[in-house]
Design a protein around this motif. Sequence first.
Motif, PDB file in Angstrom:
ATOM      1  N   LEU A  89      84.298  33.322  43.018  1.00  0.00           N
ATOM      2  CA  LEU A  89      85.314  34.129  42.635  1.00  0.00           C
ATOM      3  C   LEU A  89      84.345  35.550  42.530  1.00  0.00           C
ATOM      4  O   LEU A  89      85.264  36.646  42.385  1.00  0.00           O
ATOM      5  N   CYS A  90      83.467  35.589  41.258  1.00  0.00           N
ATOM      6  CA  CYS A  90      83.202  36.518  41.010  1.00  0.00           C
ATOM      7  C   CYS A  90      82.284  37.233  42.281  1.00  0.00           C
ATOM      8  O   CYS A  90      82.545  38.515  42.526  1.00  0.00           O
ATOM      9  N   ARG A  91      81.292  36.296  42.433  1.00  0.00           N
ATOM     10  CA  ARG A  91      80.849  36.529  43.914  1.00  0.00           C
ATOM     11  C   ARG A  91      81.603  37.587  44.601  1.00  0.00           C
ATOM     12  O   ARG A  91      81.265  38.248  45.301  1.00  0.00           O
ATOM     13  N   ARG A  92      83.098  37.066  45.021  1.00  0.00           N
ATOM     14  CA  ARG A  92      83.334  37.451  46.338  1.00  0.00           C
ATOM     15  C   ARG A  92      84.579  38.930  46.018  1.00  0.00           C
ATOM     16  O   ARG A  92      84.676  40.138  46.790  1.00  0.00           O
ATOM     17  N   ILE A  93      84.781  38.900  44.920  1.00  0.00           N
ATOM     18  CA  ILE A  93      85.581  40.557  43.633  1.00  0.00           C
ATOM     19  C   ILE A  93      84.286  41.324  44.185  1.00  0.00           C
ATOM     20  O   ILE A  93      84.341  42.309  44.275  1.00  0.00           O
ATOM     21  N   ARG A  94      82.907  40.933  43.349  1.00  0.00           N
ATOM     22  CA  ARG A  94      82.068  42.166  43.956  1.00  0.00           C
ATOM     23  C   ARG A  94      82.050  41.893  44.771  1.00  0.00           C
ATOM     24  O   ARG A  94      81.238  43.237  44.979  1.00  0.00           O
ATOM     25  N   GLU A  95      82.007  41.480  45.926  1.00  0.00           N
ATOM     26  CA  GLU A  95      81.936  42.108  47.634  1.00  0.00           C
ATOM     27  C   GLU A  95      82.732  43.546  47.312  1.00  0.00           C
ATOM     28  O   GLU A  95      82.210  44.225  48.759  1.00  0.00           O
ATOM     29  N   VAL A  96      83.604  43.373  47.028  1.00  0.00           N
ATOM     30  CA  VAL A  96      84.913  44.609  47.185  1.00  0.00           C
ATOM     31  C   VAL A  96      84.972  45.291  45.870  1.00  0.00           C
ATOM     32  O   VAL A  96      85.697  46.992  45.885  1.00  0.00           O
ATOM     33  N   SER A  97      84.578  45.438  44.684  1.00  0.00           N
ATOM     34  CA  SER A  97      84.352  46.323  43.450  1.00  0.00           C
ATOM     35  C   SER A  97      84.017  45.995  42.797  1.00  0.00           C
ATOM     36  O   SER A  97      83.040  45.041  42.646  1.00  0.00           O
ATOM     37  N   GLU A  98      83.792  46.744  41.885  1.00  0.00           N
ATOM     38  CA  GLU A  98      82.777  47.648  40.321  1.00  0.00           C
ATOM     39  C   GLU A  98      83.610  46.891  39.060  1.00  0.00           C
ATOM     40  O   GLU A  98      82.861  47.447  38.345  1.00  0.00           O
ATOM     41  N   VAL A  99      84.964  46.398  39.573  1.00  0.00           N
ATOM     42  CA  VAL A  99      85.620  45.901  38.338  1.00  0.00           C
ATOM     43  C   VAL A  99      84.876  45.164  36.999  1.00  0.00           C
ATOM     44  O   VAL A  99      84.356  44.387  37.747  1.00  0.00           O
ATOM     45  N   PRO A 100      84.611  45.183  35.913  1.00  0.00           N
ATOM     46  CA  PRO A 100      84.350  45.005  34.845  1.00  0.00           C
ATOM     47  C   PRO A 100      84.395  43.596  34.594  1.00  0.00           C
ATOM     48  O   PRO A 100      85.631  43.041  34.948  1.00  0.00           O
ATOM     49  N   ILE A 101      83.480  42.329  34.744  1.00  0.00           N
ATOM     50  CA  ILE A 101      84.052  40.702  34.840  1.00  0.00           C
ATOM     51  C   ILE A 101      82.791  40.562  33.173  1.00  0.00           C
ATOM     52  O   ILE A 101      81.675  40.413  33.706  1.00  0.00           O
ATOM     53  N   ILE A 102      83.689  39.501  32.543  1.00  0.00           N
ATOM     54  CA  ILE A 102      83.265  39.045  32.005  1.00  0.00           C
ATOM     55  C   ILE A 102      83.782  37.499  32.034  1.00  0.00           C
ATOM     56  O   ILE A 102      84.807  36.914  32.198  1.00  0.00           O
ATOM     57  N   LEU A 103      82.477  36.594  32.305  1.00  0.00           N
ATOM     58  CA  LEU A 103      82.957  34.939  32.560  1.00  0.00           C
ATOM     59  C   LEU A 103      82.594  34.074  31.360  1.00  0.00           C
ATOM     60  O   LEU A 103      82.347  34.617  30.264  1.00  0.00           O
ATOM     61  N   LEU A 104      83.730  33.132  31.034  1.00  0.00           N
ATOM     62  CA  LEU A 104      84.067  32.374  30.180  1.00  0.00           C
ATOM     63  C   LEU A 104      83.435  30.880  30.810  1.00  0.00           C
ATOM     64  O   LEU A 104      83.376  31.171  31.742  1.00  0.00           O
ATOM     65  N   THR A 105      82.074  29.416  29.544  1.00  0.00           N
ATOM     66  CA  THR A 105      81.711  28.922  30.121  1.00  0.00           C
ATOM     67  C   THR A 105      81.677  27.940  28.850  1.00  0.00           C
ATOM     68  O   THR A 105      81.700  28.329  27.663  1.00  0.00           O
ATOM     69  N   ALA A 106      81.442  26.967  29.096  1.00  0.00           N
ATOM     70  CA  ALA A 106      81.241  25.632  27.567  1.00  0.00           C
ATOM     71  C   ALA A 106      80.184  25.532  27.854  1.00  0.00           C
ATOM     72  O   ALA A 106      79.651  24.816  26.937  1.00  0.00           O
ATOM     73  N   ARG A 107      79.210  26.628  28.683  1.00  0.00           N
ATOM     74  CA  ARG A 107      78.194  25.736  29.294  1.00  0.00           C
ATOM     75  C   ARG A 107      77.389  26.696  28.361  1.00  0.00           C
ATOM     76  O   ARG A 107      77.534  27.973  29.055  1.00  0.00           O
ATOM     77  N   GLY A 108      76.278  26.529  27.753  1.00  0.00           N
ATOM     78  CA  GLY A 108      75.155  28.590  26.606  1.00  0.00           C
ATOM     79  C   GLY A 108      73.847  27.719  27.561  1.00  0.00           C
ATOM     80  O   GLY A 108      72.911  28.902  26.893  1.00  0.00           O
ATOM     81  N   GLU A 109      73.290  27.130  28.596  1.00  0.00           N
ATOM     82  CA  GLU A 109      72.150  27.479  28.898  1.00  0.00           C
ATOM     83  C   GLU A 109      71.672  28.207  29.654  1.00  0.00           C
ATOM     84  O   GLU A 109      72.968  28.954  30.194  1.00  0.00           O
ATOM     85  N   SER A 110      70.264  28.941  29.256  1.00  0.00           N
ATOM     86  CA  SER A 110      70.524  30.084  30.126  1.00  0.00           C
ATOM     87  C   SER A 110      70.184  29.938  31.197  1.00  0.00           C
ATOM     88  O   SER A 110      70.210  31.230  31.771  1.00  0.00           O
ATOM     89  N   SER A 111      69.529  29.580  31.911  1.00  0.00           N
ATOM     90  CA  SER A 111      70.525  29.046  33.598  1.00  0.00           C
ATOM     91  C   SER A 111      71.668  29.569  33.871  1.00  0.00           C
ATOM     92  O   SER A 111      72.088  30.358  34.801  1.00  0.00           O
TER      93      SER A 111
END
Length: 229
Positions: free
Chosen positions: A67-89
Amino acid sequence: MSAPLLTALVVDDEPQMLDIVTFALETQGFTTVTARDAETGWNLFREKALDLLVLDVMLPHSSGLALCRRIREVSEVPIILLTARGESSDRVSGLESGADDYVTKPFHPRELALRAEAIVRRTRPRAAEAVLHHGPLRLEADRASVHGRYLNLSSTELRLLTRLVQNTGRTVPFDELLLAGWRQTEGPGGRQMLKTAIYRLRHRLAAEGYPRSIKAVRGDGYQLIPFNE
């Protein structure tokens, strides 16, 4: 007139997490809309004028990264991702998808709210650099208003209106408007999508005192009509 509240879209399939994030953002001055899957989030993104998106990485049917990639194709609105995984990758994957920040669960709600405010504050000066005026119509990079009243436009509608204002007095061809609105010049249903979006724009402008705003030029495109003409 006081400035409108900032609007954030929160997409997470866990009701408890939606409540936590919504509460955190609202204490920092945001108003929020929510969705529990990526497709609903995408539809809300297209319908609403948004200042921030908070997306869970793990969503049903389609991921927050997609979804983030899809939005980035058309908009520069700020995006924060939330995840339960904290690995650097995972963090790298999120940032490569176009996210502005990456927050690992569990998190302190106050920290999330402050980070959200900081991201929006950082990006809004860039948006404020370009302001267009057309009669009582004022266009910024992230919102539009008529007579000081903000219009509830999707990002696509705002891009279309901006292109029309930038070309006041000339007919903007269909393919140029499709490129501005959807990053495509043609495709299945393209003209109908454009016709529907222009209809919504006319309706919203008319509701704020600009009844004759956009003229269809048969076979060519659309043209912005000077205010009060």
